[in-house]
Design a protein around this motif. Sequence first.
Motif, PDB file in Angstrom:
ATOM      1  N   ASN A  72       0.828  -1.208   0.000  1.00 34.59           N
ATOM      2  CA  ASN A  72       0.000   0.000   0.000  1.00 34.59           C
ATOM      3  C   ASN A  72       0.861   1.257   0.000  1.00 34.59           C
ATOM      4  OD1 ASN A  72       0.988   0.111   2.576  1.00 34.59           O
ATOM      5  ND2 ASN A  72      -0.990   0.058   3.602  1.00 34.59           N
ATOM      6  N   PHE A  73       2.099   1.125  -0.483  1.00 36.69           N
ATOM      7  CA  PHE A  73       3.002   2.269  -0.559  1.00 36.69           C
ATOM      8  C   PHE A  73       3.627   2.336  -1.952  1.00 36.69           C
ATOM      9  CE2 PHE A  73       5.271  -1.408   1.064  1.00 36.69           C
ATOM     10  CZ  PHE A  73       6.392  -1.465   0.264  1.00 36.69           C
ATOM     11  N   LEU A  74       4.192   3.478  -2.264  1.00 41.42           N
ATOM     12  CA  LEU A  74       4.955   3.660  -3.500  1.00 41.42           C
ATOM     13  C   LEU A  74       6.432   3.496  -3.173  1.00 41.42           C
ATOM     14  CD1 LEU A  74       5.206   4.619  -6.513  1.00 41.42           C
ATOM     15  CD2 LEU A  74       5.458   6.932  -5.580  1.00 41.42           C
ATOM     16  N   SER A  75       7.122   2.692  -3.962  1.00 46.25           N
ATOM     17  CA  SER A  75       8.563   2.503  -3.799  1.00 46.25           C
ATOM     18  C   SER A  75       9.273   3.076  -5.011  1.00 46.25           C
ATOM     19  CB  SER A  75       8.881   1.008  -3.650  1.00 46.25           C
ATOM     20  OG  SER A  75      10.277   0.797  -3.626  1.00 46.25           O
ATOM     21  N   PHE A 101      12.919   3.911 -10.924  1.00 49.76           N
ATOM     22  CA  PHE A 101      11.746   3.055 -11.074  1.00 49.76           C
ATOM     23  C   PHE A 101      10.679   3.381 -10.045  1.00 49.76           C
ATOM     24  CE2 PHE A 101      14.013   0.626 -14.055  1.00 49.76           C
ATOM     25  CZ  PHE A 101      13.095  -0.193 -14.702  1.00 49.76           C
ATOM     26  N   LEU A 102       9.401   3.217 -10.462  1.00 48.49           N
ATOM     27  CA  LEU A 102       8.262   3.392  -9.577  1.00 48.49           C
ATOM     28  C   LEU A 102       7.569   2.047  -9.416  1.00 48.49           C
ATOM     29  CD1 LEU A 102       8.605   6.183 -11.306  1.00 48.49           C
ATOM     30  CD2 LEU A 102       6.421   6.759 -10.252  1.00 48.49           C
ATOM     31  N   LEU A 103       7.669   1.459  -8.243  1.00 46.36           N
ATOM     32  CA  LEU A 103       6.936   0.243  -7.929  1.00 46.36           C
ATOM     33  C   LEU A 103       5.667   0.673  -7.206  1.00 46.36           C
ATOM     34  CD1 LEU A 103       9.906  -1.998  -6.732  1.00 46.36           C
ATOM     35  CD2 LEU A 103       8.993  -1.686  -9.038  1.00 46.36           C
ATOM     36  N   ARG A 104       4.548   0.623  -7.916  1.00 51.31           N
ATOM     37  CA  ARG A 104       3.340   1.326  -7.488  1.00 51.31           C
ATOM     38  C   ARG A 104       2.511   0.520  -6.488  1.00 51.31           C
ATOM     39  NH1 ARG A 104       3.742   1.759 -12.800  1.00 51.31           N
ATOM     40  NH2 ARG A 104       2.090   0.255 -13.157  1.00 51.31           N
ATOM     41  N   PRO A 105       1.731   1.231  -5.671  1.00 49.97           N
ATOM     42  CA  PRO A 105       0.828   0.543  -4.742  1.00 49.97           C
ATOM     43  C   PRO A 105      -0.249  -0.210  -5.503  1.00 49.97           C
ATOM     44  CG  PRO A 105       0.385   2.915  -4.768  1.00 49.97           C
ATOM     45  CD  PRO A 105       1.646   2.698  -5.547  1.00 49.97           C
ATOM     46  N   GLY A 106      -0.656  -1.340  -4.933  1.00 49.34           N
ATOM     47  CA  GLY A 106      -1.718  -2.127  -5.530  1.00 49.34           C
ATOM     48  C   GLY A 106      -1.246  -3.104  -6.583  1.00 49.34           C
ATOM     49  N   ALA A 107       0.013  -3.000  -7.030  1.00 46.35           N
ATOM     50  CA  ALA A 107       0.531  -3.878  -8.075  1.00 46.35           C
ATOM     51  C   ALA A 107       1.363  -4.995  -7.453  1.00 46.35           C
ATOM     52  CB  ALA A 107       1.374  -3.079  -9.067  1.00 46.35           C
ATOM     53  N   TRP A 130      -3.320  10.758   0.015  1.00 48.28           N
ATOM     54  CA  TRP A 130      -3.246  11.517  -1.223  1.00 48.28           C
ATOM     55  C   TRP A 130      -2.392  10.832  -2.286  1.00 48.28           C
ATOM     56  CZ3 TRP A 130      -2.210  17.249   0.621  1.00 48.28           C
ATOM     57  CH2 TRP A 130      -3.381  17.752   1.191  1.00 48.28           C
ATOM     58  N   LEU A 131      -1.718   9.752  -1.925  1.00 47.97           N
ATOM     59  CA  LEU A 131      -0.711   9.196  -2.827  1.00 47.97           C
ATOM     60  C   LEU A 131      -1.293   8.785  -4.178  1.00 47.97           C
ATOM     61  CD1 LEU A 131       2.106   8.204  -3.481  1.00 47.97           C
ATOM     62  CD2 LEU A 131       1.569   6.066  -2.289  1.00 47.97           C
ATOM     63  N   ASN A 132      -2.312   7.933  -4.165  1.00 48.32           N
ATOM     64  CA  ASN A 132      -2.856   7.460  -5.435  1.00 48.32           C
ATOM     65  C   ASN A 132      -3.482   8.588  -6.246  1.00 48.32           C
ATOM     66  OD1 ASN A 132      -2.184   4.701  -5.468  1.00 48.32           O
ATOM     67  ND2 ASN A 132      -3.808   4.245  -4.011  1.00 48.32           N
ATOM     68  N   LEU A 133      -4.093   9.543  -5.552  1.00 44.16           N
ATOM     69  CA  LEU A 133      -4.679  10.684  -6.250  1.00 44.16           C
ATOM     70  C   LEU A 133      -3.583  11.500  -6.944  1.00 44.16           C
ATOM     71  CD1 LEU A 133      -7.239  12.301  -6.849  1.00 44.16           C
ATOM     72  CD2 LEU A 133      -6.822  13.584  -4.755  1.00 44.16           C
ATOM     73  N   ASP A 141       0.496   7.102 -12.773  1.00 50.73           N
ATOM     74  CA  ASP A 141      -0.137   5.844 -12.397  1.00 50.73           C
ATOM     75  C   ASP A 141       0.282   4.695 -13.308  1.00 50.73           C
ATOM     76  OD1 ASP A 141      -1.990   4.276 -10.805  1.00 50.73           O
ATOM     77  OD2 ASP A 141      -3.192   4.190 -12.628  1.00 50.73           O
ATOM     78  N   GLY A 142       0.581   4.990 -14.578  1.00 52.82           N
ATOM     79  CA  GLY A 142       0.991   3.944 -15.507  1.00 52.82           C
ATOM     80  C   GLY A 142       2.475   3.943 -15.795  1.00 52.82           C
ATOM     81  N   VAL A 143       3.253   4.727 -15.033  1.00 53.80           N
ATOM     82  CA  VAL A 143       4.686   4.874 -15.302  1.00 53.80           C
ATOM     83  C   VAL A 143       5.473   3.833 -14.504  1.00 53.80           C
ATOM     84  CG1 VAL A 143       6.687   6.394 -15.023  1.00 53.80           C
ATOM     85  CG2 VAL A 143       4.499   7.323 -15.819  1.00 53.80           C
ATOM     86  N   ASP A 144       6.357   3.098 -15.186  1.00 56.52           N
ATOM     87  CA  ASP A 144       7.231   2.142 -14.519  1.00 56.52           C
ATOM     88  C   ASP A 144       8.597   2.738 -14.216  1.00 56.52           C
ATOM     89  OD1 ASP A 144       5.291   0.167 -14.627  1.00 56.52           O
ATOM     90  OD2 ASP A 144       6.036  -0.678 -16.499  1.00 56.52           O
ATOM     91  N   PHE A 145       9.113   3.562 -15.102  1.00 57.96           N
ATOM     92  CA  PHE A 145      10.480   4.027 -14.918  1.00 57.96           C
ATOM     93  C   PHE A 145      10.705   5.363 -15.613  1.00 57.96           C
ATOM     94  CE2 PHE A 145      10.437   1.895 -18.943  1.00 57.96           C
ATOM     95  CZ  PHE A 145      11.293   2.637 -19.743  1.00 57.96           C
TER      96      PHE A 145
END
Length: 311
Positions: A72-75, A101-107, A130-133, A141-145
Motif C-alpha cells: 500500500n506504498f509507492l517505492s 523506477f516506480l513500484l506502485r501501490p496495488g501492483a 493523497w498518494l494514489n490521487l 499511475d501507468g509509469v514504470d520508470f
Amino acid sequence: MRQLADIELFLRQPACFQARSRDGSICRAGEHGIGEAVRYTGKAALPPELACFSAYHTFLEGYSFQRRRRQNFLSLEYVVSGEILLRCGGRAYAAEAGDLFLLRPGAENDWLHPEGSSCEKYGILMRGKWLNLLLERFRLDGVDFVPGAESGAVQSLFARVCRDLREEAAELLGGDAFAVLQMVRRFLDAAPPLPELDRAILDYFDCHFAEPFHPGEVAARFHMSEPTFRRRVVALTGRTPFQQAVRLRMLRAESLLAAGTLRIKEVAAECGYNSAYHFTNEFRRIYGVSPSQYRADHTVLNNSGEKTEEV
C-alpha cells in the motif's frame, strides 16, 4: 534500461521469509548487502495526507530477492551503478545506472539482484491518502520508470529525505514526498511527448472510467480492432483495458472514501457500480479491506475535529 521477456524468472525465485503487515505481504530471499536504511520512528503521527516513511542507500552484492504483494506504498528505486532486475505488474526490466523506477501501490512488484554482480541504489517508500490521487494527477499511475534521471538531483533529494527521517522531522516528510513526485514529473515532462493517439486513449479512460465499459466499442472509437486496442493499452499502462478502467474507479473510490461525506452505495454509484455489493467485493479484492474499513482508517477530520460517520 532494457525490457526482459522472461517474467517467469521472478516467479521461480524462492521466498524464505514472509512478513504480513499494514504495508502488504513482503517475501525475501538472500542477502541485501550493506548500506544505510532509515525508517521514521517518531512518536508523533505521520502526516496522513502524504509521507515518506522509509529511505535507504544500499550496496548489493550477491543474490537478493524481494517479492511484494498488495503493497500500500509507492517505492521509488534509483540505480546509481550496476544493474538490478525489477518486475512491475506484467512487465520486467533490467534497471541500469541512472534509471529511476516506480513500484506502485496495488501492483505485484518484485526486484531481483542476481549472483555475481553488484549494484548501488537508493530507495524511498511513501504512502498516505493523497498518494494514489497524486499519482493519477501527475500521470504517474501507468509509469514504470524514468530513464537517465539526473544523478545529482536524485541523490541530493534522497539524501535530504534520509536526513529528515533521522531527525524525525515529521512536518517535513509530506513535503519531501511531494517534492519527489514533482521531480519525477519534471523528468517525464522533459521526455518526448506521447503520440496524439496514445494521449487520446488515456484521456478517454480518465473521462469515461465510470461508464459501462465495452472494449469492442471503445476500440472502434479509435478505429482499431479489439486485440490491437488491448495491446496498445497494455503497452501504455501495464494493464488490460478493463483493468485500467477498474484501476481508475478504485482511485476515485479512495478519494471519496477518504473524504467521508458519502455513503458506500453513493461511492459505488459515483464510481460506476450499480451494486454496492459488487463494488465492495471488487474493492476488498484489490485492497484487502472493505470500503467501510478503508474509510475508517483514512477519514478526514471535519471542522469540529471529529471523524465523519456514515448515516
